[in-house]
Scaffold this motif. Structure first.
Motif, PDB file in Angstrom:
ATOM      1  N   LYS A   1       0.819  -1.209   0.000  1.00  0.00           N
ATOM      2  CA  LYS A   1       0.000   0.000   0.000  1.00  0.00           C
ATOM      3  C   LYS A   1       0.853   1.258   0.000  1.00  0.00           C
ATOM      4  O   LYS A   1       0.504   2.247  -0.646  1.00  0.00           O
ATOM      5  CB  LYS A   1      -0.942  -0.022   1.210  1.00  0.00           C
ATOM      6  N   ASN A   2       1.971   1.244   0.726  1.00  0.00           N
ATOM      7  CA  ASN A   2       2.864   2.403   0.707  1.00  0.00           C
ATOM      8  C   ASN A   2       3.444   2.625  -0.681  1.00  0.00           C
ATOM      9  O   ASN A   2       3.554   3.759  -1.152  1.00  0.00           O
ATOM     10  CB  ASN A   2       3.996   2.201   1.727  1.00  0.00           C
ATOM     11  N   ALA A   3       3.823   1.504  -1.342  1.00  0.00           N
ATOM     12  CA  ALA A   3       4.364   1.620  -2.692  1.00  0.00           C
ATOM     13  C   ALA A   3       3.319   2.180  -3.642  1.00  0.00           C
ATOM     14  O   ALA A   3       3.596   3.057  -4.462  1.00  0.00           O
ATOM     15  CB  ALA A   3       4.853   0.256  -3.181  1.00  0.00           C
ATOM     16  N   VAL A   4       2.095   1.687  -3.525  1.00  0.00           N
ATOM     17  CA  VAL A   4       1.015   2.172  -4.386  1.00  0.00           C
ATOM     18  C   VAL A   4       0.768   3.659  -4.134  1.00  0.00           C
ATOM     19  O   VAL A   4       0.613   4.448  -5.068  1.00  0.00           O
ATOM     20  CB  VAL A   4      -0.280   1.370  -4.142  1.00  0.00           C
ATOM     21  N   GLY A   5       0.748   4.048  -2.856  1.00  0.00           N
ATOM     22  CA  GLY A   5       0.513   5.449  -2.538  1.00  0.00           C
ATOM     23  C   GLY A   5       1.578   6.364  -3.094  1.00  0.00           C
ATOM     24  O   GLY A   5       1.279   7.408  -3.675  1.00  0.00           O
ATOM     25  N   ASN A   6       2.852   5.967  -2.933  1.00  0.00           N
ATOM     26  CA  ASN A   6       3.952   6.795  -3.448  1.00  0.00           C
ATOM     27  C   ASN A   6       3.917   6.899  -4.965  1.00  0.00           C
ATOM     28  O   ASN A   6       4.093   7.978  -5.540  1.00  0.00           O
ATOM     29  CB  ASN A   6       5.295   6.204  -3.001  1.00  0.00           C
ATOM     30  N   LEU A   7       3.694   5.770  -5.621  1.00  0.00           N
ATOM     31  CA  LEU A   7       3.681   5.782  -7.083  1.00  0.00           C
ATOM     32  C   LEU A   7       2.477   6.540  -7.627  1.00  0.00           C
ATOM     33  O   LEU A   7       2.565   7.229  -8.646  1.00  0.00           O
ATOM     34  CB  LEU A   7       3.688   4.348  -7.614  1.00  0.00           C
ATOM     35  N   THR A   8       1.341   6.406  -6.948  1.00  0.00           N
ATOM     36  CA  THR A   8       0.152   7.135  -7.386  1.00  0.00           C
ATOM     37  C   THR A   8       0.378   8.638  -7.275  1.00  0.00           C
ATOM     38  O   THR A   8      -0.027   9.407  -8.151  1.00  0.00           O
ATOM     39  CB  THR A   8      -1.064   6.719  -6.540  1.00  0.00           C
ATOM     40  N   THR A   9       1.045   9.065  -6.204  1.00  0.00           N
ATOM     41  CA  THR A   9       1.354  10.484  -6.045  1.00  0.00           C
ATOM     42  C   THR A   9       2.246  10.983  -7.176  1.00  0.00           C
ATOM     43  O   THR A   9       2.030  12.064  -7.736  1.00  0.00           O
ATOM     44  CB  THR A   9       2.057  10.724  -4.691  1.00  0.00           C
ATOM     45  N   ILE A  10       3.267  10.190  -7.517  1.00  0.00           N
ATOM     46  CA  ILE A  10       4.152  10.567  -8.617  1.00  0.00           C
ATOM     47  C   ILE A  10       3.370  10.684  -9.920  1.00  0.00           C
ATOM     48  O   ILE A  10       3.512  11.655 -10.679  1.00  0.00           O
ATOM     49  CB  ILE A  10       5.284   9.531  -8.763  1.00  0.00           C
ATOM     50  N   LEU A  11       2.529   9.697 -10.206  1.00  0.00           N
ATOM     51  CA  LEU A  11       1.729   9.723 -11.427  1.00  0.00           C
ATOM     52  C   LEU A  11       0.824  10.954 -11.467  1.00  0.00           C
ATOM     53  O   LEU A  11       0.725  11.628 -12.495  1.00  0.00           O
ATOM     54  CB  LEU A  11       0.866   8.452 -11.505  1.00  0.00           C
ATOM     55  N   ASN A  12       0.153  11.230 -10.338  1.00  0.00           N
ATOM     56  CA  ASN A  12      -0.757  12.378 -10.316  1.00  0.00           C
ATOM     57  C   ASN A  12      -0.008  13.681 -10.573  1.00  0.00           C
ATOM     58  O   ASN A  12      -0.511  14.568 -11.266  1.00  0.00           O
ATOM     59  CB  ASN A  12      -1.480  12.435  -8.964  1.00  0.00           C
ATOM     60  N   ASP A  13       1.205  13.803 -10.016  1.00  0.00           N
ATOM     61  CA  ASP A  13       1.992  15.018 -10.253  1.00  0.00           C
ATOM     62  C   ASP A  13       2.339  15.175 -11.728  1.00  0.00           C
ATOM     63  O   ASP A  13       2.177  16.259 -12.313  1.00  0.00           O
ATOM     64  CB  ASP A  13       3.286  14.983  -9.425  1.00  0.00           C
ATOM     65  N   PHE A  14       2.801  14.091 -12.336  1.00  0.00           N
ATOM     66  CA  PHE A  14       3.176  14.180 -13.751  1.00  0.00           C
ATOM     67  C   PHE A  14       1.964  14.440 -14.645  1.00  0.00           C
ATOM     68  O   PHE A  14       2.025  15.229 -15.598  1.00  0.00           O
ATOM     69  CB  PHE A  14       3.883  12.899 -14.189  1.00  0.00           C
ATOM     70  N   LEU A  15       0.861  13.774 -14.351  1.00  0.00           N
ATOM     71  CA  LEU A  15      -0.331  13.970 -15.178  1.00  0.00           C
ATOM     72  C   LEU A  15      -0.891  15.381 -15.000  1.00  0.00           C
ATOM     73  O   LEU A  15      -1.359  15.993 -15.970  1.00  0.00           O
ATOM     74  CB  LEU A  15      -1.387  12.924 -14.815  1.00  0.00           C
ATOM     75  N   SER A  16      -0.833  15.901 -13.766  1.00  0.00           N
ATOM     76  CA  SER A  16      -1.294  17.279 -13.544  1.00  0.00           C
ATOM     77  C   SER A  16      -0.426  18.266 -14.308  1.00  0.00           C
ATOM     78  O   SER A  16      -0.933  19.208 -14.933  1.00  0.00           O
ATOM     79  CB  SER A  16      -1.261  17.610 -12.043  1.00  0.00           C
ATOM     80  N   LEU A  17       0.893  18.047 -14.284  1.00  0.00           N
ATOM     81  CA  LEU A  17       1.803  18.929 -15.009  1.00  0.00           C
ATOM     82  C   LEU A  17       1.536  18.876 -16.510  1.00  0.00           C
ATOM     83  O   LEU A  17       1.512  19.906 -17.196  1.00  0.00           O
ATOM     84  CB  LEU A  17       3.253  18.545 -14.720  1.00  0.00           C
ATOM     85  N   GLU A  18       1.306  17.668 -17.018  1.00  0.00           N
ATOM     86  CA  GLU A  18       1.062  17.520 -18.457  1.00  0.00           C
ATOM     87  C   GLU A  18      -0.211  18.251 -18.872  1.00  0.00           C
ATOM     88  O   GLU A  18      -0.259  18.917 -19.909  1.00  0.00           O
ATOM     89  CB  GLU A  18       0.967  16.025 -18.791  1.00  0.00           C
ATOM     90  N   ARG A  19      -1.264  18.166 -18.027  1.00  0.00           N
ATOM     91  CA  ARG A  19      -2.521  18.854 -18.335  1.00  0.00           C
ATOM     92  C   ARG A  19      -2.339  20.369 -18.287  1.00  0.00           C
ATOM     93  O   ARG A  19      -2.901  21.105 -19.110  1.00  0.00           O
ATOM     94  CB  ARG A  19      -3.611  18.418 -17.358  1.00  0.00           C
ATOM     95  N   LEU A  20      -1.542  20.832 -17.322  1.00  0.00           N
ATOM     96  CA  LEU A  20      -1.275  22.269 -17.246  1.00  0.00           C
ATOM     97  C   LEU A  20      -0.499  22.757 -18.461  1.00  0.00           C
ATOM     98  O   LEU A  20      -0.815  23.805 -19.045  1.00  0.00           O
ATOM     99  CB  LEU A  20      -0.496  22.581 -15.962  1.00  0.00           C
ATOM    100  N   GLU A  21       0.535  21.990 -18.843  1.00  0.00           N
ATOM    101  CA  GLU A  21       1.352  22.389 -19.993  1.00  0.00           C
ATOM    102  C   GLU A  21       0.527  22.402 -21.274  1.00  0.00           C
ATOM    103  O   GLU A  21       0.753  23.221 -22.166  1.00  0.00           O
ATOM    104  CB  GLU A  21       2.541  21.424 -20.148  1.00  0.00           C
ATOM    105  N   ALA A  22      -0.425  21.474 -21.356  1.00  0.00           N
ATOM    106  CA  ALA A  22      -1.248  21.392 -22.569  1.00  0.00           C
ATOM    107  C   ALA A  22      -2.418  22.379 -22.542  1.00  0.00           C
ATOM    108  O   ALA A  22      -3.171  22.476 -23.505  1.00  0.00           O
ATOM    109  CB  ALA A  22      -1.781  19.968 -22.736  1.00  0.00           C
TER     110      ALA A  22
END
Length: 404
Positions: A219-240
């Motif tokens: 669960k800790n691994a999932v939480g950390n990786l999900t946070t990373i994914l959300n950050d990158f996806l949020s950045l991509e949406r902002l850039e676009a």
């Protein structure tokens, strides 16, 4: 119905097996449940030594156990409250919990054994152990895969940092970076999440510290990786340019209390989030989802960069002209030399050490606040703590959603 008849009825209909023996260890009675467990009929066992129902080494030692008990009164010798094994008529064995009571009658003493079959419990325990072993291998395999992915992401991050002077190239690299992260992370994330669900399913039958360890690890691994994914996806949406704020009226205090309750679940030991609101009103006009993302990001940082046994102050204020959100901690602080770079994408302060992070959260917070016509400020002293403030104008409601 007399007392003797009632007693016989209770024994004959008992779920657990009941066997009585005399002082020599000879079987005097056996109820139907015990007959079913051992596969014998009453006439096959009554009058015979109880050791016939025991595998070695108890078969050979039982008379010694009984003699020692009668001589010394050592009740544990005959297995009170012990887990033992029984020998069936067909030669197979099964586990059971044995409780023995000494019954003193007017003319003699007998022993009553109460037999609770543990076959199903042991089978469930074996299944859980097998699943734990399989999941251990799966965790190791997924961990190795994630290490490779994280290494690839680190290399990609360094490549992006070297290309910051060329905005067009930076955007292209970010897009490729997000695509790679989404593709590489989603499959292991799904597998790990499934593994966690399976562990919880089987652990419901048996409390296992080993399984709990892997549940928390996954669960800790999932939480950390999900946070990373959300950050990158949020950045991509902002850039676009795909993030458009939707202004609505909502209760800021209600939202803040929900966030506080949610984030308290992931705090460190004895960390506490203290929320307070100032102002006669709690209604604001903002994009609720974007604001929630900003607050969660800042509180998550406060949790991450503060130690155990600390307080995180979360305050909101509504005035006639402003909405103000502040989040304060007494954590590691931000070095003065790093503060001017803090909102740059992929930048992390030099004192973060091995604390995980993408260096994108604060950049996203500032850009989300900007989309709502707000701005972010901070104050920080190294090893003393940090205070972030997000301020919005409460005068301009022209962008309120038409449904309100």
């Amino acid at each position: 119905m007399n007392d003797a008849t009632l007693l016989h009825a209770i024994i004959d209909n008992a779920i657990d097996g009941i066997i009585t023996i005399d002082r020599r260890g000879l079987i005097e009675s056996i109820n139907p449940s015990a007959c079913k467990l051992f596969g014998f009929s009453p006439h096959e066992v009554i009058g015979r030594n109880i050791s016939m129902l025991m595998p070695e080494p108890d078969h050979s030692r039982h008379d010694q156990y009984l003699q020692r008990y009668q001589a010394t009164g050592e009740r544990h010798i005959i297995g009170i409250g012990r887990e033992v094994r029984g020998l069936k008529k067909d030669g197979s064995q099964f586990p059971f919990r044995l409780a023995v009571s000494e019954v003193i009658l007017t003319d003699r003493t007998i022993y009553a054994g109460f037999i609770n079959d543990l076959t199903r419990e042991k089978e469930a325990e074996d299944r859980i152990k097998n699943h734990a072993a399989q999941l251990e291998e799966l965790v190791e395999e997924r961990t190795a895969s994630l290490r490779k992915t994280v290494q690839a992401l680190q290399e990609a991050k360094e490549e992006v940092s070297l290309s910051l002077e060329k905005e067009k190239e930076l955007n292209q690299l970010k897009s490729r970076f997000v695509s790679m992260a989404s593709h590489e992370f989603r499959t292991p994330l799904s597998s790990v999440q499934l593994s966690a669900s399976l562990i919880e399913k089987y652990s419901a039958q048996e409390d296992s510290a080993n399984i709990s360890k892997h549940v928390n690890k996954i669960k800790n691994a999932v939480g950390n990786l999900t946070t990373i994914l959300n950050d990158f996806l949020s950045l991509e949406r902002l850039e676009a340019g795909r993030v458009e704020p939707t202004f609505t009226r909502f209760d800021l205090v209600k939202l803040a209390e929900e966030i506080t309750e949610e984030m308290q679940l992931i705090t460190k030991q004895n960390q506490n989030i203290i929320y307070e609101h100032t102002g006669l009103s709690s209604i604001v006009v903002l994009d609720q989802n974007l604001l929630k993302n900003c607050i969660i990001n800042l509180i998550a940082n406060a949790i991450k960069y503060s130690g155990e046994n600390t307080f995180i102050e979360f305050n909101s204020e509504v005035t006639e002209s402003q909405y103000i959100i502040t989040i304060s901690d007494n954590g590691i602080g931000i070095p003065e030399a790093d503060q001017k770079h803090l909102f740059q994408p992929f930048f992390r302060a030099h004192n973060t050490g091995n604390i995980p992070g993408t260096g994108l959260g604060l950049n996203i917070v500032r850009r989300y606040a900007g989309l709502m016509n707000g701005y972010v400020q901070f104050e920080s002293i190294i090893n003393k703590g940090t205070k972030f403030t997000i301020s919005f104008s409460s005068n301009d409601e022209k962008n309120v959603h038409s449904n309100y």
